[in-house]
Design a protein around this motif. Structure first.
Motif, PDB file in Angstrom:
ATOM      1  N   HIS A  28       0.804  -1.216   0.000  1.00  0.00           N
ATOM      2  CA  HIS A  28       0.000   0.000   0.000  1.00  0.00           C
ATOM      3  C   HIS A  28       0.842   1.274   0.000  1.00  0.00           C
ATOM      4  N   GLN A  33       1.068   2.705  -5.208  1.00  0.00           N
ATOM      5  CA  GLN A  33      -0.201   3.312  -5.622  1.00  0.00           C
ATOM      6  C   GLN A  33      -0.008   4.092  -6.911  1.00  0.00           C
ATOM      7  N   ALA A  39      -5.175   0.929  -5.389  1.00  0.00           N
ATOM      8  CA  ALA A  39      -4.999   0.996  -3.942  1.00  0.00           C
ATOM      9  C   ALA A  39      -3.709   0.335  -3.479  1.00  0.00           C
ATOM     10  N   HIS A  40      -3.254  -0.677  -4.215  1.00  0.00           N
ATOM     11  CA  HIS A  40      -2.048  -1.392  -3.818  1.00  0.00           C
ATOM     12  C   HIS A  40      -1.504  -2.204  -4.986  1.00  0.00           C
ATOM     13  N   ARG A 109      -0.373  -7.599   4.064  1.00  0.00           N
ATOM     14  CA  ARG A 109      -0.503  -6.246   3.517  1.00  0.00           C
ATOM     15  C   ARG A 109       0.626  -5.449   4.139  1.00  0.00           C
ATOM     16  N   THR A 112       0.787  -0.274   5.240  1.00  0.00           N
ATOM     17  CA  THR A 112      -0.619   0.093   5.412  1.00  0.00           C
ATOM     18  C   THR A 112      -0.788   1.504   5.980  1.00  0.00           C
ATOM     19  N   ARG A 115      -1.958   3.571   3.259  1.00  0.00           N
ATOM     20  CA  ARG A 115      -3.161   3.080   2.571  1.00  0.00           C
ATOM     21  C   ARG A 115      -4.036   4.246   2.108  1.00  0.00           C
ATOM     22  N   SER A 119      -9.677   2.933   0.165  1.00  0.00           N
ATOM     23  CA  SER A 119      -9.518   1.487   0.002  1.00  0.00           C
ATOM     24  C   SER A 119     -10.158   0.694   1.141  1.00  0.00           C
TER      25      SER A 119
END
Length: 133
Positions: A28, A33, A39-40, A109, A112, A115, A119
């Motif tokens: 992320h 991005q 988003a990732h 993930r 983050t 992020r 998302s």
């Protein structure tokens, strides 16, 4: 030995990855991005697999963000994300460019804290099997 095949969107570049993936990260960070427009990024990593170009190797271009380890390989015709190898022989494969199934689920993930705020709400969005009418 596990064998995966993949290609770019226009079909110019074809490759195979021989060996197993060690991890599958959904990243992320802001770099991922920007380079995916999403988003990732969803990338598979292997320290032991071998990347072989089957067709179109001359169409593969790469970009490394100055001052970082962030690298993106892509087809110079259609822009599709493609695998890359770094100087330590780490093979990084964007999951979406594979034409064969990957049995591995995402390991984690990462990054983050970067992020995209929208998302978190993806799970609440309605689902359609195709383009909505």
């Amino acid at each position: 030995m596990t064998r995966h095949e993949g290609s770019c969107l226009c079909g110019t570049v074809k490759f195979e990855v021989l060996g197993d993936f060690d991890s599958f990260y959904l990243c992320h960070c802001r770099h991922c991005q920007k380079d995916t427009g999403s988003a990732h990024a969803a990338n598979l990593f292997s320290q032991s697999a071998e990347l072989k170009w089957l067709a179109g190797e001359s169409a593969v271009s790469s970009f490394t963000l100055p001052g970082t380890r962030h690298n993106k390989s892509f087809c110079k015709f259609c822009g599709s994300a493609l695998p890359s190898e770094d100087t330590t022989d780490l093979v990084v494969v964007p999951a979406g460019c594979l034409d064969t199934e990957v049995a591995m689920l995402p390991t984690a993930r990462i990054f983050t804290s970067s992020r995209a705020p929208w998302s978190d709400s993806i799970g609440d969005a309605p689902e359609f099997e195709g383009l909505p009418k």
